[in-house]
Design a protein around this motif. Structure first.
Motif, PDB file in Angstrom:
ATOM      1  N   ASP A 138      13.226   5.089  -8.598  1.00 23.07           N
ATOM      2  CA  ASP A 138      12.389   4.108  -7.920  1.00 23.07           C
ATOM      3  C   ASP A 138      12.067   4.645  -6.524  1.00 23.07           C
ATOM      4  O   ASP A 138      12.875   5.333  -5.908  1.00 23.07           O
ATOM      5  CB  ASP A 138      13.120   2.771  -7.782  1.00 23.07           C
ATOM      6  N   LYS A 168       8.880   4.678  -3.039  1.00 19.18           N
ATOM      7  CA  LYS A 168       7.514   4.520  -2.525  1.00 19.18           C
ATOM      8  C   LYS A 168       6.606   5.606  -3.077  1.00 19.18           C
ATOM      9  O   LYS A 168       5.477   5.340  -3.481  1.00 19.18           O
ATOM     10  CB  LYS A 168       7.544   4.579  -0.991  1.00 19.18           C
ATOM     11  N   GLY A 228       4.983   3.335  -5.457  1.00 19.64           N
ATOM     12  CA  GLY A 228       5.754   2.127  -5.730  1.00 19.64           C
ATOM     13  C   GLY A 228       6.411   2.156  -7.094  1.00 19.64           C
ATOM     14  O   GLY A 228       6.375   1.168  -7.835  1.00 19.64           O
ATOM     15  N   GLU A 276       8.888   1.798 -10.056  1.00 16.02           N
ATOM     16  CA  GLU A 276       9.967   0.850 -10.321  1.00 16.02           C
ATOM     17  C   GLU A 276      10.154   0.710 -11.827  1.00 16.02           C
ATOM     18  O   GLU A 276       9.198   0.444 -12.558  1.00 16.02           O
ATOM     19  CB  GLU A 276       9.634  -0.508  -9.697  1.00 16.02           C
ATOM     20  N   ASP A 277      11.371   0.949 -12.279  1.00 18.53           N
ATOM     21  CA  ASP A 277      11.755   0.762 -13.682  1.00 18.53           C
ATOM     22  C   ASP A 277      10.876   1.555 -14.645  1.00 18.53           C
ATOM     23  O   ASP A 277      10.456   1.048 -15.695  1.00 18.53           O
ATOM     24  CB  ASP A 277      11.713  -0.726 -14.061  1.00 18.53           C
ATOM     25  N   GLU A 295      11.282  12.595  -5.328  1.00 21.30           N
ATOM     26  CA  GLU A 295      11.470  11.236  -4.826  1.00 21.30           C
ATOM     27  C   GLU A 295      11.344  11.313  -3.307  1.00 21.30           C
ATOM     28  O   GLU A 295      12.100  12.022  -2.652  1.00 21.30           O
ATOM     29  CB  GLU A 295      12.849  10.724  -5.232  1.00 21.30           C
TER      30      GLU A 295
END
Length: 217
Positions: A166, A168, A196, A198-199, A214
């Motif tokens: 996860d 930005k 963004g 996420e999951d 990341e």
């Protein structure tokens, strides 16, 4: 999720000299003001060097340079006096800091393919530094704190899944094989720029290898 295909990369290098380059971001004569960087990442270059070919001594400054060899062996020399051989599975990092010069060559008898990624440092300047981490293990993160970034290497079997970090800014580059993401299937040289994240998961379609950045805001 913004998918960029291998054939969309900007061509570069000097094929007559045995150097074939493909640039993911605005680079040299290929200036694109809408494609200057993603997070800390300012370059992701695929380089192919024929035996005996290479880049003569040239300068860098204020850049974190991370290199991943896909096949072959890279000879690296820099102005700090170091000379190393970088092989598949090794992570090489050169912190150019206030300024450094280096040479990159294929001194072997087989073709060389490597991916070189440049990141903007959080604070410019300082003294150059260099390291090679040999044989980095799958899923072992490699931190580049100077750029607020973390590199994850993933090698997947067909049908195997892995969670993407996860964050930005997450950048996924396929070095070999095919992988399935939410946006579809990616092959060698393809990349996904995810804002963004996420999951999210990646699933191997074939035996595949991924480089995943990341990055903090």
């Amino acid at each position: 999720m913004d998918v960029r295909r291998a054939d969309e990369r900007y061509p570069g290098g000097d094929p007559r000299a045995g150097i074939v380059s493909r640039h993911a971001f605005s680079f040299g004569p290929h200036y694109d003001p809408d494609n200057l960087r993603f997070g800390a990442l300012i370059a992701c270059n695929e380089e192919r060097l024929a035996p005996g070919a290479g880049f003569d001594e040239h300068p860098h400054s204020h850049t974190e340079i991370v290199t991943w060899v896909v096949e072959g062996e890279l000879t690296h020399r820099d102005s700090t006096g170091r000379e190393t051989r970088v092989r598949p599975g090794d992570v090489q990092r050169l912190s150019a800091a206030g300024g450094v010069r280096h040479v990159e060559r294929n001194d072997g008898t087989a073709p060389l393919t490597f991916v070189q990624m440049w990141l903007a440092p959080l604070t410019p300047g300082g003294d150059p530094s260099y390291e090679v981490v040999p044989g980095i293990a799958d899923s072992t993160p490699y931190a580049v704190p100077e750029a607020g970034a973390m590199l994850h290497v993933r090698r997947l079997a067909p049908g195997e899944r892995t969670a993407l970090p996860d964050g930005k800014y997450v950048y996924v580059h396929v070095t070999r094989g095919e992988v399935r993401l939410a946006a579809g299937t990616l092959g060698p040289g393809d990349a996904a720029r995810i804002t963004g994240a996420e999951d999210l998961e990646a699933e191997g379609v074939t035996e595949t290898e991924l480089l995943i950045w990341e990055m903090a805001p």
